[in-house]
Design an enzyme around this catalytic site. Structure first.
Site, PDB file in Angstrom:
ATOM      1  N   GLU A 230       0.936  -1.175  -0.009  1.00  0.00           N
ATOM      2  CA  GLU A 230       0.040  -0.096   0.055  1.00  0.00           C
ATOM      3  C   GLU A 230       0.588   1.354   0.039  1.00  0.00           C
ATOM      4  O   GLU A 230       1.872   1.381   0.513  1.00  0.00           O
ATOM      5  CB  GLU A 230      -1.029   0.027   1.309  1.00  0.00           C
ATOM      6  CG  GLU A 230      -1.750   1.380   1.210  1.00  0.00           C
ATOM      7  CD  GLU A 230      -3.002   0.991   2.348  1.00  0.00           C
ATOM      8  OE1 GLU A 230      -3.588   2.088   2.547  1.00  0.00           O
ATOM      9  OE2 GLU A 230      -2.982   0.181   3.105  1.00  0.00           O
ATOM     10  N   LYS A 246      -8.770  -0.856   1.189  1.00  0.00           N
ATOM     11  CA  LYS A 246      -9.655  -1.408   2.171  1.00  0.00           C
ATOM     12  C   LYS A 246     -10.512  -2.288   1.372  1.00  0.00           C
ATOM     13  O   LYS A 246     -10.893  -1.995   0.491  1.00  0.00           O
ATOM     14  CB  LYS A 246     -10.566  -0.147   2.781  1.00  0.00           C
ATOM     15  CG  LYS A 246     -10.091   0.540   3.818  1.00  0.00           C
ATOM     16  CD  LYS A 246     -10.410  -0.381   5.182  1.00  0.00           C
ATOM     17  CE  LYS A 246      -9.351   0.118   6.249  1.00  0.00           C
ATOM     18  NZ  LYS A 246      -8.188  -0.611   6.221  1.00  0.00           N
TER      19      LYS A 246
END
Length: 427
Positions: A230, A246
């Site tokens: 990420e 997410k």
């Protein structure tokens, strides 16, 4: 910085030899980006940076870093931002037990940067020729490419399955009462270490869990070994980019099952709701540093596949205001919403209440400044934290809790995220 080039043939062998060479320096940063196909706005550069000069930063840390870069706008810096920097940004505290103590922020100035390109390495340094001679000697040496493992003790989980499930139920009550919409709840695992080579562990973790932001930091006797998928935040040519993750699903054992799980993740209302909440939070964070009307969502609910999991990733970008200092861009977005929840401040207060260990560098960030006006930082997840002097090691995993969260499924997701680390450490 001056530049010299060396032609190379076997990229993997040279990488291992130069990692070995870097061990003699007090401070080392290494980036090994993998699984980067079509990743929006690219990944970390494949490089190794070494140095012996750490920045003398002090509280307030963001202000201290801002002053340093303003006075040294051409310096190449590598380091981390610890999660507990939140305490200098808001009226927050970190009172939980710490397994390994870390400074809130550490950076070092690179004396030499080795970039890996197709068929060659590029050496950048004020003393490029001297480093070239050292590196050429290191390349000629034979090394054992095999990872022979390390000796670690018995793993301690700081939160049992039952404790985790009960806590998630309590957090869902906060959501039902409108206190928060979402919270990232994390659990800690620790182990005492008898023998460990963190450089080999980094290489093995990257083999077990290839990622666009795979990174390694040696800061004297402390190490961060990361297989992060990420990006937290990037600045280049006045463009700000943030890419929160997410939404997680396991990989399938067959191609058909894998595609089914990928489609299921994309269509999941729960995962989309999680992702959308953080997208909105990131938009608000970037707006503080951006020209009016420039914040946009480049992509939303995109599914990217990694070796262990499928992930739902969205990309938000904007144009930086000219008067905003680059360090202020990071400060205005820190800590990243994907690791806190929404609303951010209340979520961080509850994280402190319900988690039982201090996060320290976990859910902070590793990254670099390429001079004053360019930077790139990851999210410190899927990572190992090691203190060579104390012979201690820990890692943390977590998941986003929303109204629809199933406590048992969330716990299983945490264990799934820890798989590559456990395989690497042979736990």
């Amino acid at each position: 910085m001056k530049e010299v080039r060396i032609k190379i043939k076997n990229d993997k062998s040279i990488w291992l030899k130069l990692l070995e060479w870097s061990k003699s320096f007090k401070y080392v940063a290494a980036f090994l980006p993998q699984q980067t196909e079509q990743y929006p706005f690219g990944a970390f550069p494949k490089c190794i940076a070494v140095g012996n000069q750490k920045l003398n930063l002090s509280a307030p840390y963001f202000k201290s870093l801002e002053e340093y870069l303003t006075n040294n706008p051409s310096h190449k810096l590598y380091g981390y931002l610890g999660y507990d920097l939140k305490n200098e940004l808001e009226n927050l505290k970190s009172k939980n037990e710490s397994f390994i103590d870390w400074l809130p922020m550490q950076f070092f100035k690179a004396d030499c940067i080795i970039e890996f390109h197709q068929g060659e390495i590029l050496i950048k340094s004020e003393f490029a020729q001297r480093f070239k001679e050292q590196i050429e000697k290191s390349i000629e040496k034979d090394i054992d490419p095999q990872y022979h493992g390390s000796l670690v003790g018995k793993l301690k989980s700081w939160t049992s399955r039952d404790e985790y499930i009960n806590t998630v139920k309590k957090l869902k009550k906060h959501i039902e009462e409108g206190d928060i919409y979402e919270i990232n709840y994390c659990i800690n695992f620790s182990v005492d270490v008898k023998d460990l080579d963190p450089f080999h562990v980094f290489n093995e973790l990257c083999n077990n869990s290839p990622a666009p932001f795979g990174s390694f930091l040696k800061l004297d006797h402390q190490y961060i070994i990361s297989a992060s998928p990420e990006r937290f935040i990037k600045l280049k040519d006045s463009k700000i980019i943030s890419q929160p993750i997410k939404g997680t699903a396991k990989r399938g054992t067959t191609k058909n099952e894998d595609e089914f799980l990928k489609k299921q993740l994309f269509e999941s209302e729960k995962e989309r709701a999680e992702n959308m909440m953080i997208v909105d939070l990131v938009r608000n964070d970037l707006a503080k540093s951006s020209e009016s009307g420039s914040v946009k969502v480049d992509e939303i609910f995109s599914i990217y596949s990694f070796q262990q999991v499928h992930q739902m990733i969205s990309t938000i970008s904007s144009k930086k205001k000219k008067e905003i200092h680059p360090v202020k861009v990071i400060e205005n977005a820190f800590p990243m919403g994907s690791m806190t929840g929404a609303p951010k401040i209340r979520a961080m207060q509850l994280i402190e209440d319900y988690e039982n260990s201090k996060r320290n560098v976990f859910s902070g960030s590793i990254g670099y400044f390429n001079g004053l006006n360019e930077f790139d930082f990851n999210v410190l997840i899927r990572s190992i934290y090691y203190d060579e002097k104390l012979k201690k090691l820990n890692y943390e995993v977590g998941s986003a809790i929303t109204y629809d969260a199933d406590p048992e499924a969330e716990y299983d997701e945490c264990l799934l995220k820890a798989k590559a680390i456990e395989r690497t450490l042979k736990l």
